[in-house]
Write a protein that holds these residues in place. Structure first.
Motif: not given
Length: 118
Positions: A7-14
């Motif tokens: 998982k690359n959390y930096l690309d996730y949008i909450p």
């Protein structure tokens, strides 16, 4: 064999749950109001005198993050804003990701493109 996906959390949008009500006090501290619904929650409310609505008060970091979640900024952009607001915070990115994971696990946010869990 399937390759392990990381998982690359930096690309996730909450994205905030639109049903979650919250208010901010004069110091900027956010209090989330969580309504407990469902069969088991009603039993707990009736027989064990559990509250129908729980208030969860966030700290200064959590309040800042909650308020800047705008359904557009990804985790990387949020971490930059967090570093600008709190420049002396240690391990800001790992703390941010852990906080967002906790919000996600408790169904207070979801990642953009993900369906709401019931």
């Amino acid at each position: 064999m399937k390759a392990k996906q990381s998982k690359n959390y930096l690309d996730y949008i909450p994205v905030k749950d639109p049903e979650i009500q919250y208010h901010t006090d004069e110091e900027g501290i956010v209090t989330l109001e969580i309504e407990w619904k469902g069969f088991y929650h009603r039993i707990a409310q009736r027989f064990f005198h559990r509250p129908r609505v729980s208030d969860i008060k966030l700290d200064a970091y959590g309040s800042f993050v909650w308020l800047i979640i705008d359904d557009i900024s990804d985790v990387h952009q949020i971490s930059k804003k967090l570093d600008e607001k709190f420049p002396g915070m240690e391990k800001s990115l790992s703390r941010l990701i852990k906080f967002l994971e906790i919000l996600h696990d408790n169904h207070l946010i979801r990642w953009k493109g993900e369906k709401w869990k019931q």
